[in-house]
Design a protein around this motif. Structure first.
Motif, PDB file in Angstrom:
ATOM      1  N   THR A   1       0.904  -0.766  -0.296  1.00  0.00           N
ATOM      2  CA  THR A   1      -0.028   0.148  -0.538  1.00  0.00           C
ATOM      3  C   THR A   1       0.990   1.298  -0.553  1.00  0.00           C
ATOM      4  O   THR A   1       0.514   2.291  -0.950  1.00  0.00           O
ATOM      5  N   ILE A   2       1.975   0.935   0.351  1.00  0.00           N
ATOM      6  CA  ILE A   2       3.052   2.301   0.604  1.00  0.00           C
ATOM      7  C   ILE A   2       3.564   2.297  -0.456  1.00  0.00           C
ATOM      8  O   ILE A   2       3.624   3.807  -0.898  1.00  0.00           O
ATOM      9  N   THR A   3       3.921   1.304  -1.232  1.00  0.00           N
ATOM     10  CA  THR A   3       4.628   0.937  -2.234  1.00  0.00           C
ATOM     11  C   THR A   3       3.332   1.330  -4.038  1.00  0.00           C
ATOM     12  O   THR A   3       3.583   3.141  -3.992  1.00  0.00           O
ATOM     13  N   PHE A   4       2.137   1.908  -3.174  1.00  0.00           N
ATOM     14  CA  PHE A   4       1.432   2.082  -4.496  1.00  0.00           C
ATOM     15  C   PHE A   4       1.160   3.517  -4.426  1.00  0.00           C
ATOM     16  O   PHE A   4       0.388   4.428  -5.270  1.00  0.00           O
ATOM     17  N   GLY A   5       1.386   4.134  -3.108  1.00  0.00           N
ATOM     18  CA  GLY A   5       0.687   5.823  -2.684  1.00  0.00           C
ATOM     19  C   GLY A   5       1.797   6.729  -3.216  1.00  0.00           C
ATOM     20  O   GLY A   5       1.907   7.330  -3.706  1.00  0.00           O
ATOM     21  N   LEU A   6       3.122   6.048  -3.611  1.00  0.00           N
ATOM     22  CA  LEU A   6       4.521   6.125  -3.708  1.00  0.00           C
ATOM     23  C   LEU A   6       3.923   6.743  -5.206  1.00  0.00           C
ATOM     24  O   LEU A   6       4.736   7.939  -5.958  1.00  0.00           O
ATOM     25  N   VAL A   7       3.996   5.109  -5.945  1.00  0.00           N
ATOM     26  CA  VAL A   7       3.761   5.406  -7.648  1.00  0.00           C
ATOM     27  C   VAL A   7       3.164   6.811  -7.648  1.00  0.00           C
ATOM     28  O   VAL A   7       2.938   6.927  -8.469  1.00  0.00           O
TER      29      VAL A   7
END
Length: 346
Positions: A314-320
């Motif tokens: 979820t953090i990776t998705f938010g960053l991208v």
């Protein structure tokens, strides 16, 4: 004698509407037909929206819900895994604040080299790969596109040879470059060095960058070539008549007109680089942190706990998503400003 005043006729759906500009009347679109058109739009969009909701929406929502739950732990009393239930933001704190817990659940400092301390290293590695590879690929792709755009003998052969690297599957090219950067591989023999390209920190990162640039530069060149072919040749002929040099033609004609193609290339490649997994995973195996991207870290964490891995994904998705939004806003504004300036100049 009585005069009968007739009431105005009933305004039907076919009643013409006055044309203010010309003074005559123009037939209005029937209300029933307008209603059918307004219903046709959501009817056509609905199947795609439902499919996207099933394929994308449901997994994303499930991952977010799982990220607020704790990973199962072994209960020594009964000898089996027991779920921890709702833990709130504990999984996010574990990654962002690098917090670890001991057997009793108390927060302790993460030992060096654990997954918690690798989070910010993987963020740096991911952004490093994205910035360096996209910059090199756009520069080299612009050069290759100009070469392929020239009228010369063997142009079809040159275009085919440039696109071969992009046509090779990523796993195959990663294995190929792993052999090249082996300790007794071609790279060390040509350079006369003894570098551990797939083990040392910075050599392994540069090896991944070189492999990725070789693999995807033809894709960027193909997009820019499509933009170059849309520029009329008369524009360059008029510039040469006015005495413009090659550099002036490239700066004031070519670059402004291919900016939309460059924007598309940057967006596509940036999103691909931010979720890079297969190339560093095959070449270096993650490199114990030296080439560990966020995608590799998510896959590694899935072997230890799905819920904490869901928080990391979820953090990776938010960053991208944040980076993609910033790129779209910034690059789109630049393209629109350039086009407006060209219209005012014309």
């Amino acid at each position: 004698m009585t005069t009968r005043i007739e009431s105005p006729p009933h305004l039907s759906d076919e009643t013409p509407t006055p044309n203010v500009a010309g003074g005559d009347t123009a037939p209005a679109i029937p209300t029933r037909r307008r209603r059918k058109r307004s219903l046709a739009v959501p009817a056509l969009i609905a199947p795609t929206a439902i499919l996207l909701a099933i394929v994308i929406g449901y997994p994303v929502i499930s991952a977010i819900v799982m990220s607020f739950r704790g990973d199962p732990t072994i209960d020594t009393a009964i000898g089996r895994f027991v779920g921890q239930g709702w833990v709130g933001l504990a999984n996010y704190k574990h990654w962002i604040l690098q917090q670890c817990t001991d057997a009793s659940g108390q927060t302790v400092s993460c030992p060096e080299g654990t997954l918690g301390s690798l989070f910010w290293v993987s963020v740096f590695v991911t952004l490093f790969f994205a910035v360096v590879t996209v910059t090199l690929e756009v520069g080299l792709g612009l050069w290759f596109a100009n070469i392929m755009h020239r009228t010369m003998r063997g142009r079809a052969l040159i275009r085919t040879s440039v696109l071969v690297a992009w046509a090779i599957p990523t796993a195959v090219s990663a294995k190929l470059w792993a052999y090249i950067f082996a300790y007794d591989g071609i790279a060390n023999r040509l350079l006369g060095t003894h570098i551990l390209w797939t083990s040392e920190v910075w050599p392994s990162r540069f090896a991944v960058v070189i492999a990725d640039v070789w693999k995807t530069t033809p894709f960027v060149a193909l997009l820019i070539l499509a933009g170059l072919q849309m520029i009329p040749r008369e524009t360059y002929e008029a510039a040469r008549v006015d005495g413009a040099s090659r550099w002036q033609q490239f700066r004031y004609i070519t670059l402004p007109l291919i900016k939309p193609a460059i924007v598309v290339a940057v967006l596509f490649r940036a999103l691909d680089a931010l979720r890079m997994y297969d190339l560093p995973a095959i070449m270096t195996g993650g490199g114990d942190g030296s080439t560990t991207t966020l995608s590799i870290l998510v896959v590694d964490q899935m072997r230890q706990g799905f819920n904490s891995a869901s928080a990391l994904s979820t953090i990776t998705f938010g960053l991208v998503f944040l980076i993609a939004w910033l790129l779209v806003k910034t690059l789109s504004i630049n393209v629109v400003a350039t086009q407006n300036a060209q219209r005012k100049g014309a």
